[in-house]
Design a protein around this motif. Structure first.
Motif, PDB file in Angstrom:
ATOM      1  N   ILE A 132       0.829  -1.209   0.000  1.00  8.69           N
ATOM      2  CA  ILE A 132       0.000   0.000   0.000  1.00  8.69           C
ATOM      3  C   ILE A 132       0.866   1.263   0.000  1.00  8.69           C
ATOM      4  O   ILE A 132       0.553   2.245  -0.689  1.00  8.69           O
ATOM      5  CB  ILE A 132      -0.964   0.003   1.195  1.00  8.69           C
ATOM      6  CG1 ILE A 132      -2.040  -1.078   1.000  1.00  8.69           C
ATOM      7  CG2 ILE A 132      -1.628   1.372   1.365  1.00  8.69           C
ATOM      8  CD1 ILE A 132      -3.035  -1.180   2.134  1.00  8.69           C
ATOM      9  N   LEU A 178       1.991   1.962  -3.462  1.00  5.86           N
ATOM     10  CA  LEU A 178       0.884   2.471  -4.264  1.00  5.86           C
ATOM     11  C   LEU A 178       0.605   3.936  -3.951  1.00  5.86           C
ATOM     12  O   LEU A 178       0.368   4.751  -4.850  1.00  5.86           O
ATOM     13  CB  LEU A 178      -0.370   1.636  -4.010  1.00  5.86           C
ATOM     14  CG  LEU A 178      -0.351   0.214  -4.574  1.00  5.86           C
ATOM     15  CD1 LEU A 178      -1.434  -0.638  -3.931  1.00  5.86           C
ATOM     16  CD2 LEU A 178      -0.528   0.240  -6.099  1.00  5.86           C
ATOM     17  N   GLN A 179       0.643   4.288  -2.684  1.00  6.76           N
ATOM     18  CA  GLN A 179       0.394   5.673  -2.290  1.00  6.76           C
ATOM     19  C   GLN A 179       1.516   6.595  -2.766  1.00  6.76           C
ATOM     20  O   GLN A 179       1.264   7.732  -3.174  1.00  6.76           O
ATOM     21  CB  GLN A 179       0.238   5.760  -0.772  1.00  6.76           C
ATOM     22  CG  GLN A 179      -1.043   5.115  -0.260  1.00  6.76           C
ATOM     23  CD  GLN A 179      -1.128   5.068   1.251  1.00  6.76           C
ATOM     24  OE1 GLN A 179      -0.107   5.066   1.949  1.00  6.76           O
ATOM     25  NE2 GLN A 179      -2.351   5.020   1.780  1.00  6.76           N
ATOM     26  N   GLU A 187      -6.324   3.524  -6.724  1.00  9.43           N
ATOM     27  CA  GLU A 187      -7.322   3.662  -5.650  1.00  9.43           C
ATOM     28  C   GLU A 187      -8.080   2.357  -5.425  1.00  9.43           C
ATOM     29  O   GLU A 187      -8.284   1.928  -4.278  1.00  9.43           O
ATOM     30  CB  GLU A 187      -8.292   4.785  -5.998  1.00  9.43           C
ATOM     31  CG  GLU A 187      -9.320   5.058  -4.906  1.00  9.43           C
ATOM     32  CD  GLU A 187     -10.305   6.151  -5.276  1.00  9.43           C
ATOM     33  OE1 GLU A 187     -11.183   6.452  -4.448  1.00  9.43           O
ATOM     34  OE2 GLU A 187     -10.207   6.682  -6.395  1.00  9.43           O
ATOM     35  N   ARG A 215      -7.026  -0.640  -6.154  1.00  7.16           N
ATOM     36  CA  ARG A 215      -6.099  -1.642  -5.600  1.00  7.16           C
ATOM     37  C   ARG A 215      -5.889  -1.424  -4.108  1.00  7.16           C
ATOM     38  O   ARG A 215      -5.865  -2.383  -3.331  1.00  7.16           O
ATOM     39  CB  ARG A 215      -4.763  -1.575  -6.351  1.00  7.16           C
ATOM     40  CG  ARG A 215      -3.703  -2.553  -5.854  1.00  7.16           C
ATOM     41  CD  ARG A 215      -4.175  -3.981  -5.946  1.00  7.16           C
ATOM     42  NE  ARG A 215      -3.105  -4.909  -5.595  1.00  7.16           N
ATOM     43  CZ  ARG A 215      -3.289  -6.205  -5.338  1.00  7.16           C
ATOM     44  NH1 ARG A 215      -4.522  -6.730  -5.370  1.00  7.16           N
ATOM     45  NH2 ARG A 215      -2.272  -6.981  -5.035  1.00  7.16           N
ATOM     46  N   ILE A 216      -5.753  -0.166  -3.699  1.00 12.00           N
ATOM     47  CA  ILE A 216      -5.574   0.129  -2.278  1.00 12.00           C
ATOM     48  C   ILE A 216      -6.795  -0.319  -1.480  1.00 12.00           C
ATOM     49  O   ILE A 216      -6.674  -0.924  -0.407  1.00 12.00           O
ATOM     50  CB  ILE A 216      -5.309   1.635  -2.067  1.00 12.00           C
ATOM     51  CG1 ILE A 216      -3.924   2.011  -2.601  1.00 12.00           C
ATOM     52  CG2 ILE A 216      -5.414   2.000  -0.585  1.00 12.00           C
ATOM     53  CD1 ILE A 216      -3.623   3.488  -2.572  1.00 12.00           C
ATOM     54  N   GLU A 252      -6.808  -3.087   1.472  1.00 16.26           N
ATOM     55  CA  GLU A 252      -7.299  -2.719   2.798  1.00 16.26           C
ATOM     56  C   GLU A 252      -8.442  -3.640   3.213  1.00 16.26           C
ATOM     57  O   GLU A 252      -8.521  -4.061   4.384  1.00 16.26           O
ATOM     58  CB  GLU A 252      -7.760  -1.265   2.809  1.00 16.26           C
ATOM     59  CG  GLU A 252      -6.612  -0.276   2.728  1.00 16.26           C
ATOM     60  CD  GLU A 252      -7.073   1.173   2.631  1.00 16.26           C
ATOM     61  OE1 GLU A 252      -6.282   2.076   2.959  1.00 16.26           O
ATOM     62  OE2 GLU A 252      -8.242   1.394   2.221  1.00 16.26           O
TER      63      GLU A 252
END
Length: 215
Positions: free
Chosen positions: A169, A172-173, A199, A201-202, A206
């Protein structure tokens, strides 16, 4: 006499038709001939008494351009940065200034490397740092560097950009922040689709993490 000889070499180079022949001639003939002269010149500029006596040196400029043409990025970047430091003018055949030339050359190289699943380091990051911190380039140039840096974090080992294959994550961010910066610099950066995928994928990661904690 050296400048006359350089002009003759440039005429011979221009007479070559195929790009591959031009590259080979620069690598095998021109650089071995002229680069030692450039190194002598640079050694002289390092002398304390010569630092304020830097003259325009077209031989130096052409050698830097040729180094990028043969994909010797290590030496090309090193001498290109030296050219900026010494305020050397660009070779007359090139219409860009040094910062623009170096950034374009490294970007074009990095694109090919990345698409084929090869490393873009250390050269991409070395120039990216200059682009965002030191050089005042057009916004679209800086934006494409931010975009490329973001996409690089999303690439698979074969060079494809796939956010769905990234399981971190934080990564990705970080990619999304770089892409957001690209969009803020240039409205046609074209990062919306990939940011939406990031977004999604995150959210998926999560949700998966929440399920893991609940079991």
């Amino acid at each position: 006499m050296q400048l006359i000889e350089l002009e003759e070499d440039l005429k011979r180079l221009k007479g070559l038709v195929r790009r591959a022949d031009k590259v080979a001639h620069k690598r095998d003939v021109l650089l071995p001939k002229w680069l030692p002269i450039v190194n002598e010149y640079l050694a002289a500029t390092d002398n304390e008494h010569e630092k304020d006596k830097v003259d325009d040196n077209p031989i130096f400029a052409y050698c830097v351009v040729w180094l990028f043409d043969i994909d010797d990025l290590a030496q090309g970047i090193e001498l290109g940065l030296k050219a900026i430091e010494l305020k050397q003018p660009m070779a007359r055949a090139i219409r860009r200034q040094w910062a623009g030339f170096i950034s374009d050359a490294v970007f074009d190289w990095a694109e090919i490397q990345a698409e084929n699943g090869h490393s873009i380091e250390p050269y991409f990051s070395q120039v990216f740092n200059r682009v965002i911190n030191d050089w005042k380039l057009p916004e679209q140039v800086t934006a494409k560097y931010y975009k490329f840096a973001g996409l690089a974090l999303l690439r698979t080992t074969n060079g494809e950009v796939k956010p769905t294959q990234v399981g971190d994550i934080d990564r990705l961010q970080q990619a999304d922040a770089l892409l957001e910066k690209a969009a803020s610099l240039h409205k046609h950066a074209q990062v919306k689709t990939v940011r939406n995928k990031i977004e999604m994928r995150i959210r998926a990661l999560e949700a998966y993490g929440s399920q893991e904690q609940g079991t």
